[in-house]
Design a protein around this motif. Structure first.
Motif, PDB file in Angstrom:
ATOM      1  N   GLY A  17       0.828  -1.202   0.000  1.00  0.00           N
ATOM      2  CA  GLY A  17       0.000   0.000   0.000  1.00  0.00           C
ATOM      3  C   GLY A  17       0.858   1.246   0.000  1.00  0.00           C
ATOM      4  N   SER A  18       0.267   2.348  -0.471  1.00  0.00           N
ATOM      5  CA  SER A  18       0.952   3.632  -0.526  1.00  0.00           C
ATOM      6  C   SER A  18      -0.014   4.717  -0.077  1.00  0.00           C
ATOM      7  N   VAL A  19       0.494   5.703   0.641  1.00  0.00           N
ATOM      8  CA  VAL A  19      -0.359   6.787   1.115  1.00  0.00           C
ATOM      9  C   VAL A  19       0.441   8.051   1.382  1.00  0.00           C
ATOM     10  N   GLY A  20      -0.212   9.184   1.240  1.00  0.00           N
ATOM     11  CA  GLY A  20       0.382  10.443   1.695  1.00  0.00           C
ATOM     12  C   GLY A  20       0.548  11.474   0.608  1.00  0.00           C
ATOM     13  N   GLU A  21       0.813  11.015  -0.598  1.00  0.00           N
ATOM     14  CA  GLU A  21       1.011  11.928  -1.722  1.00  0.00           C
ATOM     15  C   GLU A  21       0.909  11.093  -2.992  1.00  0.00           C
ATOM     16  N   PRO A  22       0.832  11.756  -4.130  1.00  0.00           N
ATOM     17  CA  PRO A  22       0.802  10.956  -5.359  1.00  0.00           C
ATOM     18  C   PRO A  22       2.094  10.154  -5.459  1.00  0.00           C
ATOM     19  N   ILE A  23       1.990   8.918  -5.877  1.00  0.00           N
ATOM     20  CA  ILE A  23       3.209   8.122  -6.041  1.00  0.00           C
ATOM     21  C   ILE A  23       3.618   8.232  -7.511  1.00  0.00           C
ATOM     22  N   GLY A  62      -2.497  17.626  -6.599  1.00  0.00           N
ATOM     23  CA  GLY A  62      -1.864  18.264  -5.436  1.00  0.00           C
ATOM     24  C   GLY A  62      -2.803  19.246  -4.777  1.00  0.00           C
ATOM     25  N   ARG A  63      -2.326  19.885  -3.730  1.00  0.00           N
ATOM     26  CA  ARG A  63      -3.168  20.794  -2.956  1.00  0.00           C
ATOM     27  C   ARG A  63      -3.455  22.069  -3.755  1.00  0.00           C
ATOM     28  N   LEU A  64      -4.652  22.590  -3.552  1.00  0.00           N
ATOM     29  CA  LEU A  64      -5.024  23.833  -4.218  1.00  0.00           C
ATOM     30  C   LEU A  64      -4.835  25.030  -3.288  1.00  0.00           C
ATOM     31  N   LEU A  75       1.621  22.680   1.875  1.00  0.00           N
ATOM     32  CA  LEU A  75       2.625  21.860   1.194  1.00  0.00           C
ATOM     33  C   LEU A  75       2.467  20.417   1.626  1.00  0.00           C
ATOM     34  N   ASN A  76       2.974  19.516   0.808  1.00  0.00           N
ATOM     35  CA  ASN A  76       3.026  18.118   1.182  1.00  0.00           C
ATOM     36  C   ASN A  76       4.502  17.717   1.232  1.00  0.00           C
ATOM     37  N   VAL A  77       5.039  17.726   2.434  1.00  0.00           N
ATOM     38  CA  VAL A  77       6.460  17.446   2.614  1.00  0.00           C
ATOM     39  C   VAL A  77       6.585  16.037   3.184  1.00  0.00           C
ATOM     40  N   HIS A 104       3.532  14.667   4.560  1.00  0.00           N
ATOM     41  CA  HIS A 104       2.923  15.350   5.692  1.00  0.00           C
ATOM     42  C   HIS A 104       2.549  16.755   5.309  1.00  0.00           C
ATOM     43  N   ARG A 105       1.425  17.160   5.817  1.00  0.00           N
ATOM     44  CA  ARG A 105       0.913  18.462   5.455  1.00  0.00           C
ATOM     45  C   ARG A 105       1.577  19.553   6.266  1.00  0.00           C
ATOM     46  N   LEU A 106       1.919  20.624   5.608  1.00  0.00           N
ATOM     47  CA  LEU A 106       2.569  21.737   6.269  1.00  0.00           C
ATOM     48  C   LEU A 106       2.005  23.019   5.668  1.00  0.00           C
ATOM     49  N   GLY A 126      -9.759  20.142  -1.002  1.00  0.00           N
ATOM     50  CA  GLY A 126      -8.597  21.022  -1.116  1.00  0.00           C
ATOM     51  C   GLY A 126      -7.562  20.490  -2.088  1.00  0.00           C
ATOM     52  N   ASP A 127      -7.879  19.404  -2.775  1.00  0.00           N
ATOM     53  CA  ASP A 127      -6.961  18.834  -3.759  1.00  0.00           C
ATOM     54  C   ASP A 127      -7.447  19.106  -5.178  1.00  0.00           C
ATOM     55  N   GLY A 128      -6.497  19.311  -6.073  1.00  0.00           N
ATOM     56  CA  GLY A 128      -6.807  19.372  -7.489  1.00  0.00           C
ATOM     57  C   GLY A 128      -6.663  17.970  -8.069  1.00  0.00           C
ATOM     58  N   VAL A 130      -2.023  -0.950  -3.474  1.00  0.00           N
ATOM     59  CA  VAL A 130      -3.176  -0.073  -3.282  1.00  0.00           C
ATOM     60  C   VAL A 130      -2.672   1.336  -2.964  1.00  0.00           C
ATOM     61  N   ASP A 131      -2.872   2.240  -3.931  1.00  0.00           N
ATOM     62  CA  ASP A 131      -2.506   3.650  -3.759  1.00  0.00           C
ATOM     63  C   ASP A 131      -3.741   4.323  -3.176  1.00  0.00           C
ATOM     64  N   THR A 132      -3.665   4.671  -1.886  1.00  0.00           N
ATOM     65  CA  THR A 132      -4.870   5.078  -1.165  1.00  0.00           C
ATOM     66  C   THR A 132      -4.900   6.587  -0.954  1.00  0.00           C
ATOM     67  N   TRP A 133      -5.914   7.232  -1.482  1.00  0.00           N
ATOM     68  CA  TRP A 133      -6.085   8.668  -1.245  1.00  0.00           C
ATOM     69  C   TRP A 133      -7.074   8.886  -0.114  1.00  0.00           C
ATOM     70  N   TRP A 134      -6.672   9.697   0.821  1.00  0.00           N
ATOM     71  CA  TRP A 134      -7.571  10.131   1.909  1.00  0.00           C
ATOM     72  C   TRP A 134      -6.900  11.233   2.676  1.00  0.00           C
ATOM     73  N   GLN A 135      -7.499  11.673   3.756  1.00  0.00           N
ATOM     74  CA  GLN A 135      -6.988  12.821   4.509  1.00  0.00           C
ATOM     75  C   GLN A 135      -7.290  12.672   5.999  1.00  0.00           C
ATOM     76  N   THR A 136      -6.623  13.474   6.797  1.00  0.00           N
ATOM     77  CA  THR A 136      -6.938  13.519   8.227  1.00  0.00           C
ATOM     78  C   THR A 136      -8.452  13.706   8.408  1.00  0.00           C
ATOM     79  N   GLU A 137      -9.024  14.564   7.584  1.00  0.00           N
ATOM     80  CA  GLU A 137     -10.434  14.892   7.722  1.00  0.00           C
ATOM     81  C   GLU A 137     -11.357  13.754   7.304  1.00  0.00           C
ATOM     82  N   THR A 138     -10.932  12.951   6.350  1.00  0.00           N
ATOM     83  CA  THR A 138     -11.830  11.888   5.875  1.00  0.00           C
ATOM     84  C   THR A 138     -11.776  10.675   6.805  1.00  0.00           C
TER      85      THR A 138
HETATM   86  C1  WT7 Z   1      -3.393  15.126   1.738  1.00  0.00           C
HETATM   87  C2  WT7 Z   1      -3.894  14.718   3.103  1.00  0.00           C
HETATM   88  C3  WT7 Z   1      -4.151  10.335   4.546  1.00  0.00           C
HETATM   89  C4  WT7 Z   1      -2.993  10.087   5.364  1.00  0.00           C
HETATM   90  C5  WT7 Z   1      -1.742  10.792   5.018  1.00  0.00           C
HETATM   91  C6  WT7 Z   1      -1.846  12.272   4.735  1.00  0.00           C
HETATM   92  C7  WT7 Z   1      -2.389  14.016  -0.060  1.00  0.00           C
HETATM   93  C8  WT7 Z   1      -2.774  11.624   0.609  1.00  0.00           C
HETATM   94  C9  WT7 Z   1      -2.618  10.593  -1.298  1.00  0.00           C
HETATM   95  C10 WT7 Z   1      -2.543   9.720  -2.441  1.00  0.00           C
HETATM   96  C11 WT7 Z   1      -2.242  11.608  -3.784  1.00  0.00           C
HETATM   97  C12 WT7 Z   1      -2.468  11.976  -1.529  1.00  0.00           C
HETATM   98  C13 WT7 Z   1      -3.540  14.846  -0.573  1.00  0.00           C
HETATM   99  C14 WT7 Z   1      -4.435  14.999   0.660  1.00  0.00           C
HETATM  100  N1  WT7 Z   1      -2.559  12.588  -0.313  1.00  0.00           N
HETATM  101  N2  WT7 Z   1      -2.801  10.415   0.022  1.00  0.00           N
HETATM  102  N3  WT7 Z   1      -2.661   8.394  -2.317  1.00  0.00           N
HETATM  103  N4  WT7 Z   1      -2.359  10.281  -3.654  1.00  0.00           N
HETATM  104  N5  WT7 Z   1      -2.283  12.477  -2.769  1.00  0.00           N
HETATM  105  O1  WT7 Z   1      -2.882  12.886   5.450  1.00  0.00           O
HETATM  106  O2  WT7 Z   1      -1.815  14.993   6.252  1.00  0.00           O
HETATM  107  O3  WT7 Z   1      -4.317  14.782   6.100  1.00  0.00           O
HETATM  108  O4  WT7 Z   1      -2.892  14.979   4.040  1.00  0.00           O
HETATM  109  O5  WT7 Z   1      -2.337  14.250   1.356  1.00  0.00           O
HETATM  110  O6  WT7 Z   1      -3.080  16.093  -0.983  1.00  0.00           O
HETATM  111  O7  WT7 Z   1      -5.278  16.114   0.624  1.00  0.00           O
HETATM  112  P1  WT7 Z   1      -2.998  14.450   5.532  1.00  0.00           P
END
Ligand code: WT7
Length: 651
Positions: A387-393, A517-519, A523-525, A528-530, A502-504, A413-421
């Motif tokens: 699995g992969s998470v956090g940013e586009p791979i 990426g974020r709109l 930043l996504n460092v 991690h969101r910053l 908040g993502d494009g 599994v490239d998983t998109w989600w957020q702290t909020e979801t």
């Molecule tokens: C932001 C959320 C969800 C846990 C880790 C980060 C980016 C996250 C993906 C992915 C492309 C992704 C988005 C999102 N992001 N996963 N699989 N592909 N972008 O949680 O700190 O709440 O950040 O991370 O930009 O909005 P977060």
């Protein structure tokens, strides 16, 4: 950088799940995925209620969902204790002596906690917390290393209905203070220190420093991990092991309302102040459980490992609540991936026979850079799913992960989600979805995701727009703690009744979602969101700095690097020493992850005539080196020319 649109558009490699994988998977074809997805978005209450009924409830709900945007109530009238689903039902059943957590500390110490043992530890600590005066709805700060006690502390809070707020161990004293004050916590749970790259992270010292300026905290519980000397303030600070002496390992779990707050987790937004994302109980647990079940397709004989830290949402949902609700065996690791060298993860995969492995693209890129000799030394044949998470791979990293780690046989599994979801939202299902490197593919069950343009029209294939979710889902955040107005404005004001992420993003012809990426100014460092505003305000807090603007620059390892433009107060000259001082200053105010990679001293910043800093121009400048966008609103063109020169000199 490969997460640009061009590179995605040319991606036409498709990886279908193997027959063997599909055969044993819960969802084994696209037809099945489509059928269930359609039903689930036509009637989300019904779909999620079916999943929620697999958890332990003391009182069944009357209605699955009450929805009036942006307020969702899930499993109305239902009562549960989240920790019962994660512990009691396994500890008293067939999984009693099954390993829940196989822990490895960075120095190499090992420990296994079975479900019965983990249950007993949580009960005991819940009794300790009660004796310390912790009550339902009290906020409790947890600032711990990645050791089982972090999970134990979280679950003990959940058991008492107390609201935990975990702060990542890499954050500074000032970050702790901000969060403490924001949530008004009376209790802190920490450790003397934790191990990271062979060094001690001084957790207790950081807490002490934060508490100098705080008035709400009454008690601090300290777990002894590293053993170095720490100050213990009489009456306020207590050793975990001393408080546990003679305390019972039995505790009866009281039921709380499904909408009872479970935790607050702070995350960066576009303005300076981090947002306290609030999650509640029944819905959150349902989201965590259901996604573990279908996305990771977890089985009783799996050994699962998520390499995140519990200080982030990934650790909450995919180390603590989801996997434990599933009753799976998991590996937990305290330290850095490159300690003592870049073979550590692969050595552990071999040693414990890890079958499901979940990590972040930034880690994968660091492994690629370190060289194939590390994974090649170990037997990775136990792996069956990645699995992969956090940013586009980026597709290159995807291919390496697939071939070098997954041996060409494991779905990713490239998983998109957020702290909020709260839980995974867009993702392949490993036995069904054809994979394309770089896309998180399709929405999970019950998730009605779409891409809209500014007018609210749904975008056509390959047209870029804003990612929205059009229907409520159970693990959605309920509010920003104590700031409902900001919650509404940030997530619910772009389109009527819809959540904006908040993502494009864009969708390809097959409907796959490609996250660009974020709109916003986030930043996504390293996944991690910053918030750029957070870093800017830290910089401006330094006595030499007059003004600061922070933007992201594409970076091969971190995804985005932090670049700061700084103007100094009159009479102060930029120097390499000051540069180092400013970097460290940001580290002290926020934490090491926020330290700018580059700092440019500038005589002035580009501004609009109304005085707004034009970060867009700075971003282009540090990205491509050329400013192509509209500059007609720029107040003084000379500023831009000067900046170009100063950047050129540095490179
Ligand atoms: C932001 C959320 C969800 C846990 C880790 C980060 C980016 C996250 C993906 C992915 C492309 C992704 C988005 C999102 N992001 N996963 N699989 N592909 N972008 O949680 O700190 O709440 O950040 O991370 O930009 O909005 P977060």
């Amino acid at each position: 950088m490969s997460n640009n649109i061009e590179s995605h558009l040319v991606e036409d490699r498709v990886f279908k799940p193997s027959k063997e994988f599909s055969k044993q998977a819960r969802i084994s074809s696209m037809a099945e995925y489509r059928r269930i997805w359609k039903e689930s978005v036509a009637n989300p209450g019904k779909f999620w209620a079916g999943e929620a009924s697999e958890l332990a409830w003391q009182t069944k709900w009357k209605k699955p969902l009450e929805w009036k945007a942006p307020d969702a109530k899930w499993f109305v009238g239902g009562k549960l204790n989240v920790s019962e689903s994660c512990l009691d039902r396994h500890a008293t059943g067939a999984r009693r002596n099954k390993a829940a957590i196989i822990f490895e500390g960075e120095p190499g110490d090992k420990r296994v906690l079975t479900y019965a043992q983990l249950h007993r530890e949580v009960c005991k600590f819940a009794n300790v917390l009660t004796a310390q005066g912790v009550k339902s709805k009290d906020r409790v700060i947890i600032y711990m290393p990645m050791i089982p006690e972090a999970a134990i502390a979280m679950l003990a809070c959940a058991r008492l209905g107390a609201v935990h707020s975990v702060i990542f161990g890499g954050f500074s004293a000032e970050s702790i203070l901000d969060r403490l004050d924001d949530c008004g916590a009376k209790h802190v749970i920490t450790a003397d220190g934790g191990w990271r790259r062979g060094k001690v992270v001084p957790l207790k010292d950081n807490v002490d420093q934060a508490l100098k300026k705080n008035k709400t905290v009454e008690s601090v519980i300290v777990y002894k991990r590293t053993g170095q000397k720490v100050a213990m303030k009489k009456g306020r600070d207590h050793w975990w092991h001393e408080l546990e002496e003679g305390v019972s390992g039995k505790h009866k779990a009281k039921a709380f309302d499904s909408e009872h707050p479970l935790f607050i987790l702070y995350t960066s937004g576009s303005t300076g102040k981090p947002k306290g994302i609030l999650h509640t109980s029944g819905g959150y647990l349902t989201g965590a459980y259901t996604t573990c079940k279908y996305v990771f397709d977890m089985r009783d004989d799996d050994v699962y490992w998520c390499t995140a830290d519990v200080g982030w949402i990934t650790g909450h949902t995919y180390i603590v609540y989801g996997p434990l609700a599933m009753g799976v065996t998991q590996v937990m690791y305290e330290g850095a991936p490159n300690f003592p060298d870049f073979g550590r993860f692969w050595q552990m995969v071999e040693e414990y026979g890890v079958s499901i492995f979940y990590t972040a693209p930034t880690a994968i890129r660091a492994f690629i850079k370190a060289g194939d000799q590390f994974p090649e030394k170990y037997d990775l044949s136990s792996l069956r799913l990645l699995g992969s998470v956090g940013e586009p791979i980026n597709p290159e990293a995807w291919m390496w992960y697939h071939n070098k780690i997954g041996g060409g046989r494991c779905p990713i599994v490239d998983t998109w989600w957020q702290t909020e979801t709260g839980a995974i939202m867009i993702t392949p299902l490993p036995g069904a979805t054809p994979l394309k490197p770089g896309t998180a593919t399709l929405p999970f069950f019950g998730v009605d995701a779409a891409i809209l343009d500014e007018t609210g029209r749904e975008c056509k294939a390959n047209e870029g727009g804003r990612l929205v979710i059009r229907q409520p889902w159970p693990s959605m955040t309920r509010t920003i703690y104590r700031d409902k107005a900001r919650f509404k404005k940030t997530y619910w004001s772009d389109y009527d009744g819809m959540y904006t992420a908040g993502d494009g993003a864009r969708r390809d012809k097959q409907g796959n979602f490609w996250i660009v990426g974020r709109l916003d100014d986030v930043l996504n460092v390293s996944g991690h969101r910053l918030g750029t505003a957070e870093v800017e305000s830290a910089l401006v807090g330094h006595k030499a700095v007059a003004e600061a603007a922070v933007v992201g620059r594409p970076d091969d390892l971190k995804g985005q690097a932090v670049v700061a433009f700084v103007t100094l107060k009159g009479g102060i000259e930029g120097s390499p020493e000051l540069l180092g001082e400013l970097r460290n200053h940001v580290g002290t105010v926020i934490g090491a992850i926020a330290k700018p990679d580059d700092i440019h001293f500038a005589p002035a910043l580009p501004k609009t005539r109304s005085g707004k800093i034009m970060r867009r121009l700075l971003k282009e400048l540090v990205g491509t080196g050329n400013v192509t966008g509209n500059t007609t609103t720029l107040e003084d063109f000379g500023v831009l020319a000067n900046l170009k020169k100063s950047i050129g000199r540095k490179k």
